[in-house]
Design an enzyme around this catalytic site. Sequence first.
Site, short mmCIF file in Angstrom:
data_model
loop_
_atom_site.label_atom_id
_atom_site.label_comp_id
_atom_site.label_asym_id
_atom_site.label_seq_id
_atom_site.Cartn_x
_atom_site.Cartn_y
_atom_site.Cartn_z
CB VAL A 14 -0.97 0.00 1.20
CG1 VAL A 14 -1.83 1.26 1.18
CG2 VAL A 14 -1.85 -1.24 1.17
CB THR A 45 3.55 -6.59 1.50
OG1 THR A 45 2.52 -5.62 1.68
CG2 THR A 45 3.93 -6.66 0.03
CB SER A 46 7.10 -9.93 3.77
OG SER A 46 7.52 -8.59 3.95
CG LEU A 51 -4.70 -16.62 -4.66
CD1 LEU A 51 -3.53 -16.83 -3.70
CD2 LEU A 51 -5.79 -17.65 -4.39
CB VAL A 168 6.71 5.93 13.16
CG1 VAL A 168 5.86 7.09 13.70
CG2 VAL A 168 7.16 6.22 11.74
CG HIS A 219 -5.22 -16.47 6.37
ND1 HIS A 219 -6.16 -17.43 6.12
CD2 HIS A 219 -4.62 -16.20 5.18
CE1 HIS A 219 -6.14 -17.73 4.83
NE2 HIS A 219 -5.21 -17.00 4.25
CE1 TYR A 253 -4.74 -18.43 -0.33
CE2 TYR A 253 -6.53 -17.86 1.19
CZ TYR A 253 -5.19 -17.83 0.84
OH TYR A 253 -4.28 -17.21 1.66
CB THR A 353 -7.41 -8.10 -3.83
OG1 THR A 353 -7.04 -9.45 -3.56
CG2 THR A 353 -8.50 -8.07 -4.89
CG ASP A 542 -29.89 12.61 -0.04
OD1 ASP A 542 -29.20 11.94 0.77
OD2 ASP A 542 -31.00 12.23 -0.44
CD GLU A 639 -38.53 13.48 8.65
OE1 GLU A 639 -37.74 14.29 9.18
OE2 GLU A 639 -38.25 12.84 7.63
#
Length: 811
Positions: A14, A45-46, A51, A168, A219, A253, A353, A542, A639
Amino acid sequence: MTAPKVVIIGAGIVGANLADELTARGWTDVTVLDRGPLPRTGGSTSHAPGLVFQTNASKAMTDFAKYTVSKFLELGCFLQVGGMEVATTPARWEDLKRKHGWATSWGVPGELIDAEECVRRWPLLDGSRIFGALHVPTDGLARAAKAVEVLAARAGERGAKFLGSTRVTDVLQEGGRVTGVRTDEGDFPADVVVSCAGFWGREIGAMAGMDVPLLPLAHQYVKTGQVAELVGRNTEEVEASLPILRHQDQDLYFREHVDRIGIGSYAHRPMPVDESTLDPVVTETAMPSMLPFTEDDFAPSWEESKLLLPALGGTKVEEGFNGIFSFTPDGQSLVGESADVRGFWLAEAIWVTHSAGIAKAVAQLLVDGHSEVDTHDIDVHRFEEVQLAPSYVSETAQQNFVEVYDILHPLQPKLSPRDLRVTPFHARQRELGAVFLEAGGWERPHWFEANAPLLGKLPHDAHPPARDAWSAQFHSPIAAAEAWHTRNGVALYDMTPLKRVEISGPGALEFLQSLTTNQLDKSVGSVTYTLMLDSAGGVRSDVTVARLEPEVFQAGINGAIDVDHFVKHAPAGVRVRDITGGTCCIGVWGPLARDLVQPLSREDFSHTGLKYFRARKARIAGVPVIAMRLSYVGELGWEIYTSADNGLRLWDALWAAGQPLGVVAAGRAAFNSLRLEKGYRLWGTDMTTEHDPYEAGLAFAVRPAKGEFLGRSAIEGRGEETASRRLRCLTIDDGRTVVLGKEPVFVDGVASGYVASAAYGYTVGRPIAYAWLPASADIGSGVEIEYFGRRVAATVAAEPLVDPGMERIRR
């Protein structure tokens, strides 16, 4: 103007994508920091399996995935092997038909294939276990780690700096604005800080005083030993050629790793992770995001895998780990700017994804002030305060993990936690057998079992036809009786959960005028329906604005995102206060509404005494109220607002006085039907920032001549005649098929749009759908809606279907 100085926290998929998108737009003073070493930082990410299944119930998430595919293909970091989702149960096969409809609606190529074709495309499958599959040829495998390197290099060539092994420790701020970050390597000044820290996002958010509603969960992912049938099929460079595979009936998967199979499982117990306990050290064999494999949790999934892919019987699980990913209360990502620290942004809980697509949206929000893809689904401010509690986040995020591959109905409510927010009328509603669904933590009645006997008293032509099994879920024919009594008698609706704010102080009018499209400079007591646009002219909300005093306004809005929008734009001296929890509202609607209300009040509730779209303070049965002559169901009525402590007394007085008139309590199912018959739009469903007012059929709410307002210049020159697409009212020709929304619509045999809202119209006696269609699909045109794989004929109808002359509502 000099581009701002940006610090991005997190150099994963990201953060790297965001650096690339920002520098491509000219914001080149970008520094990306990560606590881990570069390029393999030790974050999700590593180890991401990569998929990319693009099809999603959310149009926005599908659009983000489509962009990710196109970008990664351009980078040479995507294997477009296609994707297959197999069905091993009849229920899943029907669900894949629905999912194929989503793909068609959102422009993703796909086809439903039979078991024989499944085996041809995936020879390792046991075809006898399969009903069929959804095949999407443009799905595939993202090489996430490689993409990060390519993106970092490209952003670096434009001026971005990537620094690893830099943790950080604080987000610096002054006067409500971010000024930079503090790290163990020193301070980094910044005008904008974006947290792309993944499962560390809670920790970073807390540094800016922000509750980040995400939960890290483990996971399981394994790799098998060599599979004989795959030997010689792939190479190290092109590691996969079979489509990526999902076996959602067993929460599994699969993908190839040259001659091995990778298997991911959501079938195990939720495993929440406390990120503060993780070992920060990153090596070739270990990293914070990879926890030790718990073999017992995977054992059932291994047996199921061998049943689907018998070839796995000749191998074994050679390696596995429990990888950490971020989950949220509703399963969506978290994007947005802090309400309290301007310039501090989140881009969290984002999977590979959607990574490039969401990064592009964030870059557009930062640079241009708007995103071409609507982001309300992922806006961090979509949650109510009660939904930010750690206990709520933990429970709901874990439940999302459990349900990640489940077949979920659009109306399916949470089983827990419930009763978090109840209106003052809740006890009375339970006595009437209310069936509650949940939204924003609120318990909302959808129908009342006490009204069941009224079904037998309806005229013959008011009885709706039986529904199919899918549309009958979380529905009752009792809604027909409630709708009929609203049209022919009087009904009470609990409108309390609809969010409202009070905007007051010197300059309140000018402030509201600057954010809205309609003319609000009217007398005290006026009520105005208006829109808020983004800078590109898209409808961001709205709202209904009542002027209660010269400098006091009450606005009915669409949720917490709108509160954040008002607060961020409010000038000094203007106060924006969320009054929802301290107030309540009853909609009293129907031709007998005046007969119910007038005897309870000394105020004049006649048509001339309180005109349509006017508000006044009054007393009803001694209860101080604000009555607004509005009707979202298209019938006479008001109302009626009061403070929460007076709510039950108000309900009881109205209920008692209404008994001789046959008053009923009515729920959201009847409400939705009635509002569609009247053609009233629902923001977030019928229109979003991707649509302008003229396309949405809301030109009447736009008054450019009033002066400057946000989005005014963007819609200059546009009009209903320039719109290439329109939100159209459809009636279903067979008179019985009730679609639920998001189904594709075909014009002249070509997929050309999609259903936004739908319901059965109890007054008109046929199903209704509002759909986005080409402007050429004019009134009287025949179209087809694809519903679970079959085409249903429909006709474009003039709207509104009920009371086009507004006689009923103005009597």
